[in-house]
Write a protein that holds these residues in place. Structure first.
Motif, short mmCIF file in Angstrom:
data_model
loop_
_atom_site.label_atom_id
_atom_site.label_comp_id
_atom_site.label_asym_id
_atom_site.label_seq_id
_atom_site.Cartn_x
_atom_site.Cartn_y
_atom_site.Cartn_z
N GLY A 118 16.57 17.31 25.01
CA GLY A 118 17.98 17.59 24.61
C GLY A 118 18.64 17.87 26.17
O GLY A 118 19.69 17.09 26.10
N PHE A 119 18.52 18.47 26.80
CA PHE A 119 18.82 18.81 28.31
C PHE A 119 18.95 17.44 29.16
O PHE A 119 20.09 16.78 29.52
N HIS A 120 17.90 16.75 29.13
CA HIS A 120 17.92 15.63 29.76
C HIS A 120 18.69 14.46 29.17
O HIS A 120 19.32 13.42 29.96
N GLU A 121 18.83 14.31 27.97
CA GLU A 121 19.74 13.38 27.20
C GLU A 121 21.36 13.65 27.69
O GLU A 121 21.95 12.61 27.70
N LYS A 122 21.60 14.95 27.55
CA LYS A 122 22.94 15.14 27.73
C LYS A 122 23.19 14.88 29.32
O LYS A 122 24.43 14.75 29.60
N ILE A 123 22.36 14.93 30.25
CA ILE A 123 22.69 14.77 31.74
C ILE A 123 22.50 13.27 31.93
O ILE A 123 22.59 12.90 32.99
#
Length: 332
Positions: A116-121
């Motif tokens: 989720g974190f990497h998708e957002k960045i």
């Protein structure tokens, strides 16, 4: 058994006391006071009782945990006796951080958050995440407890919380293997890795790790639940609420690296100390970034962990007038 730290007013100001926490009875037991009473009943003088009780129950949770089974045995006696004379209503307590670690370590183990974190960045997770259990080190000097206000440096525009378990170390040890790690785990607390997302995006490309995007505050509390109370470390319920609204809910399952592997990795080439706290990493959906939301000044953040309790903090107002470096001209 649930153990915490509180501030008690004295002639020279607040002093730290260790307490046995009895949430079901809405009270805590001042462990030093309970020990003094028990020793006096056994014939000890007041001075001698206070001296021994201070050694068994210092204001430092880390120092107490460092006493090993002697500390736990003394706490168990207080749990059995539960003297009313040493009780304080839980609503009257001023909480301190549940532990006073020598260093804060924070891991990255939950697969849902990694994705989720990497998708957002807008980046793919780096392959190194599959090679070793990643973690960073933070300062222990900005650890705050339950109901404390979160400092908000004015250079932060995008404030976030992170819902994590806090693994509290119980014994000194280094160069552990995963199969040796579990006896070194004293208990679990709630850990909030407050994060400045706008500053994080600037710091991380430097490849030196997070600094000002993390080290302004780490929430640890409200208390520690000893590890014997958990049947399955991968089945602990977790939830975050902001101003009473649920923003994330899940469990401690679906980790890339196990608790034992994270502890063993942190111990390689260095020494873990009693009372040190290792963050589990953020539960999948356990940050506002994953929801395209962010915190505002005055927001009340509650992290709830099954078997432990609720760590609640109110976001402070942005601090004005802080220095920030001027960007340099390119040198390449």
């Amino acid at each position: 058994m649930k153990l915490g730290r509180i501030a008690v007013s004295g002639p020279d100001g607040d002093v730290a006391r260790l307490v046995l926490v009895l949430p079901e009875e809405e009270r805590v037991i001042d462990l030093k006071r309970a020990s003094v009473l028990a020793l006096e009943k056994q014939g000890a003088t007041g001075e001698s009782a206070r001296r021994l009780s201070e050694a068994l129950f210092p204001g430092s949770m880390s120092a107490a945990i460092g006493l090993g089974e002697r500390f736990l045995d003394a706490a168990r006696r207080a749990e059995k006796e539960r003297p009313d004379e040493a009780s304080i209503p839980i609503g009257d307590v001023k909480w301190l951080p549940a532990s006073d670690p020598s260093v804060v370590r924070d891991g990255l183990t939950f697969i849902g958050h990694i994705k989720g974190f990497h998708e957002k960045i807008g980046h793919k997770p780096h392959e190194s995440l599959l090679k070793v259990p990643g973690y960073f080190k933070g300062t222990p000097h900005t650890v705050i407890g339950h109901d404390a206000e979160v400092p908000w440096p004015g250079y932060i525009q995008h404030m976030d919380y992170e819902l994590e378990l806090g693994y509290v170390i119980g014994r000194r040890g280094g160069n552990l293997r995963p199969e040796q790690a579990r006896p070194y785990l004293f208990g679990i607390t709630v850990f909030n890795d407050f994060s400045a997302r706008d500053r994080q995006s600037i710091e991380m490309p430097i490849q030196m790790g997070p600094t000002k995007c993390k080290d302004f505050a780490y929430g640890v509390g409200p208390w520690i639940t000893t590890i014997d109370e958990f049947a399955d470390l991968d089945a602990i319920s977790m939830e975050v609420r902001v101003n009473g609204e649920t923003w994330g809910k899940g469990t401690s399952a679906n980790k890339l690296w196990s608790v034992d592997e994270l502890i063993a990795w942190a111990s390689l080439g260095e020494v873990l100390e009693p009372g040190d706290v290792i963050g589990s990493g953020t539960m999948g959906g356990g940050s506002a970034l994953e929801l395209d939301r962010k915190l505002q000044p005055g927001d009340v953040v509650e992290l709830e962990v099954g078997g432990v309790g609720i760590l609640r903090n109110r976001m402070g107002q942005p601090q004005s007038g802080l220095w920030w470096p001027e960007e340099r001209t390119p040198f390449m």
